[in-house]
Scaffold this motif. Sequence first.
Motif, PDB file in Angstrom:
ATOM      1  N   GLU A 154      -9.442  19.004  34.661  1.00  0.00           N
ATOM      2  CA  GLU A 154      -9.839  20.320  35.169  1.00  0.00           C
ATOM      3  C   GLU A 154      -9.123  21.423  34.403  1.00  0.00           C
ATOM      4  O   GLU A 154      -9.707  22.481  34.120  1.00  0.00           O
ATOM      5  CB  GLU A 154      -9.519  20.421  36.664  1.00  0.00           C
ATOM      6  N   ALA A 155      -7.876  21.190  34.051  1.00  0.00           N
ATOM      7  CA  ALA A 155      -7.121  22.185  33.289  1.00  0.00           C
ATOM      8  C   ALA A 155      -7.771  22.441  31.933  1.00  0.00           C
ATOM      9  O   ALA A 155      -7.856  23.593  31.479  1.00  0.00           O
ATOM     10  CB  ALA A 155      -5.679  21.722  33.111  1.00  0.00           C
ATOM     11  N   ARG A 156      -8.238  21.384  31.289  1.00  0.00           N
ATOM     12  CA  ARG A 156      -8.900  21.560  29.994  1.00  0.00           C
ATOM     13  C   ARG A 156     -10.167  22.396  30.141  1.00  0.00           C
ATOM     14  O   ARG A 156     -10.457  23.274  29.316  1.00  0.00           O
ATOM     15  CB  ARG A 156      -9.217  20.195  29.377  1.00  0.00           C
ATOM     16  N   LEU A 157     -10.950  22.134  31.179  1.00  0.00           N
ATOM     17  CA  LEU A 157     -12.165  22.910  31.411  1.00  0.00           C
ATOM     18  C   LEU A 157     -11.842  24.377  31.677  1.00  0.00           C
ATOM     19  O   LEU A 157     -12.543  25.279  31.194  1.00  0.00           O
ATOM     20  CB  LEU A 157     -12.939  22.328  32.594  1.00  0.00           C
ATOM     21  N   ALA A 158     -10.789  24.623  32.431  1.00  0.00           N
ATOM     22  CA  ALA A 158     -10.397  25.993  32.737  1.00  0.00           C
ATOM     23  C   ALA A 158      -9.951  26.730  31.480  1.00  0.00           C
ATOM     24  O   ALA A 158     -10.272  27.908  31.284  1.00  0.00           O
ATOM     25  CB  ALA A 158      -9.282  26.000  33.785  1.00  0.00           C
ATOM     26  N   GLU A 159      -9.207  26.049  30.628  1.00  0.00           N
ATOM     27  CA  GLU A 159      -8.774  26.679  29.381  1.00  0.00           C
ATOM     28  C   GLU A 159      -9.981  27.020  28.515  1.00  0.00           C
ATOM     29  O   GLU A 159     -10.051  28.100  27.913  1.00  0.00           O
ATOM     30  CB  GLU A 159      -7.809  25.772  28.624  1.00  0.00           C
ATOM     31  N   GLU A 160     -10.954  26.125  28.463  1.00  0.00           N
ATOM     32  CA  GLU A 160     -12.172  26.385  27.694  1.00  0.00           C
ATOM     33  C   GLU A 160     -12.947  27.579  28.250  1.00  0.00           C
ATOM     34  O   GLU A 160     -13.651  28.274  27.505  1.00  0.00           O
ATOM     35  CB  GLU A 160     -13.060  25.141  27.689  1.00  0.00           C
ATOM     36  N   THR A 202      -2.161  21.537  27.520  1.00  0.00           N
ATOM     37  CA  THR A 202      -2.393  22.976  27.392  1.00  0.00           C
ATOM     38  C   THR A 202      -1.087  23.727  27.232  1.00  0.00           C
ATOM     39  O   THR A 202      -0.035  23.286  27.717  1.00  0.00           O
ATOM     40  CB  THR A 202      -3.138  23.531  28.622  1.00  0.00           C
ATOM     41  N   ASP A 203      -1.164  24.859  26.576  1.00  0.00           N
ATOM     42  CA  ASP A 203      -0.013  25.749  26.438  1.00  0.00           C
ATOM     43  C   ASP A 203      -0.112  26.943  27.378  1.00  0.00           C
ATOM     44  O   ASP A 203       0.737  27.837  27.344  1.00  0.00           O
ATOM     45  CB  ASP A 203       0.091  26.260  24.999  1.00  0.00           C
ATOM     46  N   LEU A 204      -1.139  26.986  28.220  1.00  0.00           N
ATOM     47  CA  LEU A 204      -1.279  28.095  29.156  1.00  0.00           C
ATOM     48  C   LEU A 204      -0.106  28.114  30.139  1.00  0.00           C
ATOM     49  O   LEU A 204       0.446  27.066  30.483  1.00  0.00           O
ATOM     50  CB  LEU A 204      -2.584  27.963  29.952  1.00  0.00           C
ATOM     51  N   PRO A 205       0.279  29.296  30.626  1.00  0.00           N
ATOM     52  CA  PRO A 205       1.312  29.357  31.662  1.00  0.00           C
ATOM     53  C   PRO A 205       0.878  28.572  32.897  1.00  0.00           C
ATOM     54  O   PRO A 205      -0.298  28.627  33.303  1.00  0.00           O
ATOM     55  CB  PRO A 205       1.420  30.854  31.972  1.00  0.00           C
ATOM     56  N   LEU A 206       1.812  27.861  33.511  1.00  0.00           N
ATOM     57  CA  LEU A 206       1.520  27.035  34.669  1.00  0.00           C
ATOM     58  C   LEU A 206       2.291  27.535  35.892  1.00  0.00           C
ATOM     59  O   LEU A 206       3.458  27.906  35.790  1.00  0.00           O
ATOM     60  CB  LEU A 206       1.900  25.573  34.415  1.00  0.00           C
TER      61      LEU A 206
END
Length: 339
Positions: A154-160, A202-206
Amino acid sequence: MLTDLGISLPVLAAPMAGGPTAPNLVTAAGHAGSMGFLAGGYKTPAALAEQITAVRADEVPFGVNLFVPNPVPVSDEDYRAYRDALLPEAGRYGVHLPETPVEDDDHWAAKIDLLLADPVPVVSLTFGLPHRDVVAALRAAGSMVVQTVTSAPEARLAEEAGVDALIVQSSAAGGHSGTFTPARTPPGVPLPRLLRDVRADTDLPLIGTGGISRPADVAAAVDAGAEAVTVGTALLRTHESGASAPHKTALADPDFDETVVTRAFTGRPARALRNHFTDRYEPIAPCAYPAVHHLTGPLRKAASNAGDTGLIHLWAGTGHRDAREEPAADTLTRLAGEG
């Protein structure tokens, strides 16, 4: 992320729809150096706009959470069977249950229009993933967009989709799971492990959430890669909480010693204190949101007004025993290790 918003406390106040997250809880968090999220779910756009205005007047950082439409339809046969099973409970309170499934999208388009016309610092999203055009429009309006996820895929989809940050929710969280696939209950992965799984992709803030009730839980989430955490259950008994009196009482009642994940109340997986309703109706409840939410709504409201904790959705995370009756600022600073 936190410094961009002027936040000094890495423990944020999670949105809790249905009443617990009142505007004064959000402003209390902001004045403590934290940040709270108004719960846009189940509100009309006009009611949400009124709360945004109230919080904005206090000049604190804040966010707004919305439910992304992700309906799970129900067959007429399954709906009727569940309604028939609930009729004896409804009869005790003289309430009418909807005879046919009620489907809605929680005023999604109107709420997005509201946030585009009157942007807020942060928009958080849960239950599903919006179209990337919606994410882009919110960001162009000046809002930071944060997506709730319950797994690395789900995190990958959100980043996309172009979001700015992720709220990583473990199954220990109270209330609804933000899973994109509500027919599947998220596995019981501890939050630190889930954060590491997501961080690997992902490198997005968590932002971590789920079962956080002590300073050690916050430290473990930060060590696992979170920039901050959000807490909900820990705030339910605070002075500023809008949770009902029966809900607050049940959280400290030794008779309520277990939480379970159930679809019985709304048709989506949600963690609550185990009670008569979860025991009796979870085995037969269809996975059907929002139809089940609207079906049980009149019964839950009547039971809450009567203080009948056997029939109320007593949302609670696994750390509910640590919730204290105190100012919200004290809870937030204590969990951050500063109080």
